[in-house]
Scaffold this active site. Sequence first.
Site, mmCIF file in Angstrom:
data_model
loop_
_atom_site.group_PDB
_atom_site.id
_atom_site.type_symbol
_atom_site.label_atom_id
_atom_site.label_comp_id
_atom_site.label_asym_id
_atom_site.label_seq_id
_atom_site.Cartn_x
_atom_site.Cartn_y
_atom_site.Cartn_z
ATOM 1 N N TYR A 1 0.758 -1.249 -0.099
ATOM 2 C CA TYR A 1 0.015 0.012 -0.109
ATOM 3 C C TYR A 1 0.758 1.188 0.052
ATOM 4 C CZ TYR A 1 -3.924 -3.217 1.296
ATOM 5 O OH TYR A 1 -4.880 -3.962 1.532
ATOM 6 N N LYS B 1 6.144 -14.628 1.820
ATOM 7 C CA LYS B 1 5.970 -15.260 0.577
ATOM 8 C C LYS B 1 6.919 -15.274 -0.266
ATOM 9 C CE LYS B 1 2.808 -17.111 -2.361
ATOM 10 N NZ LYS B 1 2.291 -18.599 -1.973
ATOM 11 N N ASP C 1 -0.347 -18.059 2.554
ATOM 12 C CA ASP C 1 -1.366 -19.180 1.965
ATOM 13 C C ASP C 1 -1.454 -20.248 3.235
ATOM 14 O OD1 ASP C 1 0.965 -19.511 1.070
ATOM 15 O OD2 ASP C 1 0.358 -20.647 -0.544
ATOM 16 N N ASP D 1 -3.686 -7.308 6.360
ATOM 17 C CA ASP D 1 -5.259 -6.852 6.089
ATOM 18 C C ASP D 1 -6.052 -7.946 5.677
ATOM 19 O OD1 ASP D 1 -7.073 -4.781 5.770
ATOM 20 O OD2 ASP D 1 -6.423 -4.059 3.625
ATOM 21 N N ASP E 1 -9.100 -9.764 8.263
ATOM 22 C CA ASP E 1 -10.655 -10.185 8.055
ATOM 23 C C ASP E 1 -10.915 -11.407 8.342
ATOM 24 O OD1 ASP E 1 -11.014 -7.339 7.034
ATOM 25 O OD2 ASP E 1 -12.343 -8.274 5.486
HETATM 26 N N1 GGG Z 1 -12.676 1.264 9.760
HETATM 27 C C1 GGG Z 1 -12.079 1.845 8.691
HETATM 28 C C2 GGG Z 1 -12.725 1.499 7.147
HETATM 29 O O1 GGG Z 1 -13.341 2.136 6.534
HETATM 30 N N2 GGG Z 1 -12.032 0.549 6.622
HETATM 31 C C3 GGG Z 1 -12.098 -0.064 5.620
HETATM 32 C C4 GGG Z 1 -11.120 -0.498 4.663
HETATM 33 O O2 GGG Z 1 -10.837 -0.901 3.779
HETATM 34 N N3 GGG Z 1 -9.760 -0.448 5.200
HETATM 35 C C5 GGG Z 1 -8.460 -0.542 4.600
HETATM 36 C C6 GGG Z 1 -7.341 -0.502 5.541
HETATM 37 O O3 GGG Z 1 -7.392 -0.721 6.610
HETATM 38 O O4 GGG Z 1 -6.262 -0.573 4.913
#
Ligand code: GGG
Length: 351
Positions: free
Chosen positions: A137, A187, A220, A244, A248
């Site tokens: 990023y 990786k 992975d 990231d 999730d």
């Molecule tokens: N809670 C903040 C938000 O909207 N996060 C969504 C998101 O896509 N975040 C990307 C990241 O944390 O890099």
Amino acid sequence: MARYRVAVIAGDGIGKEVIPIGQKVIETALGDAAEIDWVALPWSSDYYREHGRMMPDDGLDQLRAFDSIYLGAVGDPPDVPDYITLWGLLLPIRKQFDLHVNVRPVRLFQGIRGPLRDKGPADVDMLFIRENTEGEYAGAGGRVHQGTEHEVALQTSVFSRFNVERVVRYAFDQAQRRRKHLTSITKSNAMQYGMPFWDDVVNEVAGDYPDVEVTSLLVDAAAAAMITKPETFDVVVGSNLFADILTDLGGALMGSLGLPPSANIAADPDVPSLFEPVHGSAPDIAGRGIANPMGTIWAGAMMLDQLGEPGSAERIISALEKVCADGNALTGDLGGNASTTEVGDAVIAAL
Ligand code: GGG
């Protein structure tokens, strides 16, 4: 009495519903111990529609004066593309304020039914340290020959020794305070420059932490192991993109992405850190009063801890644990039928 100035960016979608609940819980937990001056900033997709940008030109200068930033969510697709909302607000804050690590706990609370048949709260208790300002990023790249059949897009990962080393050290420090195990996400089989470099830095820093056991896992394999043997993870350090994605997955292991919080910690203590739920703006449920406020409440606890109010922070986490264990005030994502406000009220009652 301590007094803190906190910038509040509720943002988009359910961010606008969960942030006020988080503020109420924080104020209740603090009681007379400290006071917060909240300053609401309307920076959002609505602001973008009106002004053509997500925050004003001097937005970062305005934010710098605060002790902390409390953020809900950004994103209003398809009207405003996600890369506009993210690169117009959240990512510039992380980069300009050098919010070098993103701390993301993954815990299954007692009373919450996780998705794994044979795994309970004792098996799901991890702390992710996500590299937060560069990696995938970093924003390095571009598009050339745009709109032609020769179009090319480049998105370059950036890993600097200075940054990777401090992020990895932060993770080792956390591991020393916990169960003394660190998993490094890599990786290096397929990404032959950045990831062997990442592995080298982890191995070098490990020399300073002989009491911490280190495991290196391909991303992975890590995704699979989080499902099959989550109990083998304690502290996990990963690049911006890998962590990231895996957090999730962590949210799913917790029973809902509505639960995990995240703390974007400034390397310089004189610069505000930023606290937010892991979840996004959830446009599909926005405006219905059913969003889970727990991730935002927990992020508020992390903020209080960082501001120097650890007692209030712990009380909020205990209250969340109690509300989950009781199971009477849970939103739909956790199998209940409580509203956002009812969950907030239950946490306040538990406090
Ligand atoms: N809670 C903040 C938000 O909207 N996060 C969504 C998101 O896509 N975040 C990307 C990241 O944390 O890099």
